[in-house]
Design a protein around this motif. Sequence first.
Motif, PDB file in Angstrom:
ATOM      1  N   PRO A 107      -3.235   3.858  -9.039  1.00  0.00           N
ATOM      2  CA  PRO A 107      -4.149   5.004  -9.015  1.00  0.00           C
ATOM      3  C   PRO A 107      -5.592   4.558  -8.797  1.00  0.00           C
ATOM      4  N   PRO A 108      -6.434   5.471  -8.280  1.00  0.00           N
ATOM      5  CA  PRO A 108      -7.859   5.161  -8.172  1.00  0.00           C
ATOM      6  C   PRO A 108      -8.410   4.740  -9.535  1.00  0.00           C
ATOM      7  N   LEU A 161     -10.149   2.145  -4.976  1.00  0.00           N
ATOM      8  CA  LEU A 161     -10.695   3.469  -4.679  1.00  0.00           C
ATOM      9  C   LEU A 161      -9.610   4.431  -4.196  1.00  0.00           C
ATOM     10  N   LYS A 162      -8.748   3.936  -3.289  1.00  0.00           N
ATOM     11  CA  LYS A 162      -7.665   4.780  -2.780  1.00  0.00           C
ATOM     12  C   LYS A 162      -6.672   3.933  -1.999  1.00  0.00           C
ATOM     13  N   THR A 163      -5.486   4.507  -1.789  1.00  0.00           N
ATOM     14  CA  THR A 163      -4.471   3.874  -0.943  1.00  0.00           C
ATOM     15  C   THR A 163      -4.785   4.253   0.494  1.00  0.00           C
ATOM     16  N   TYR A 190      -4.875  -1.025  -0.104  1.00  0.00           N
ATOM     17  CA  TYR A 190      -5.818  -0.211  -0.857  1.00  0.00           C
ATOM     18  C   TYR A 190      -7.240  -0.497  -0.390  1.00  0.00           C
TER      19      TYR A 190
END
Length: 174
Positions: free
Chosen positions: A70-71, A82-84, A94
Amino acid sequence: MITCSFCGTLNQVGAAFCNSCGGALSVAAASQAQAAQAAARTTAQATYTAQAAQATAQQPHPQFATGRLPPQSRLGKRYLVLKTIGKGGMAAVYLATDTKSRRPVAIKEMSQDGLSASELKESLISFNAEADMLTRLSHPNLPKVYERFSEGSRHYLVMEYIEGETLEQKQAAV
């Protein structure tokens, strides 16, 4: 064999995470089974098993299997996810921030989903070979490799983040 308490899949002795769902396996069961068979393992197998069996208090939950961090997750004590930005059969990538240099980085996580112990060993060899090759190459269209590390039994490659379209996105646009 160690049975995953989340999905019931049988996993190899010494595994810290389920090959099917990514759930953390019982530390006590893994340690006891590993101790019972340690004398029978070769030096290379013992080294690999010890790395895979390192269980920490930060073990991920099944929902955090490959590609599902998760972020705001922390990796390697310095990277903030931060994000996938991509997922495939072999890895997840990521977008993260290097908290020391404040630069954006791409972190590739080697997939372990559904792999047997021998397949996992082969995948790790391939993952490390890719990291070695990318480290030696220098080209404007290839990302720089900053480091690689393992956390628990997960393996990561930290690279320069290059903003833009992926090859798959470019092909879809044609």
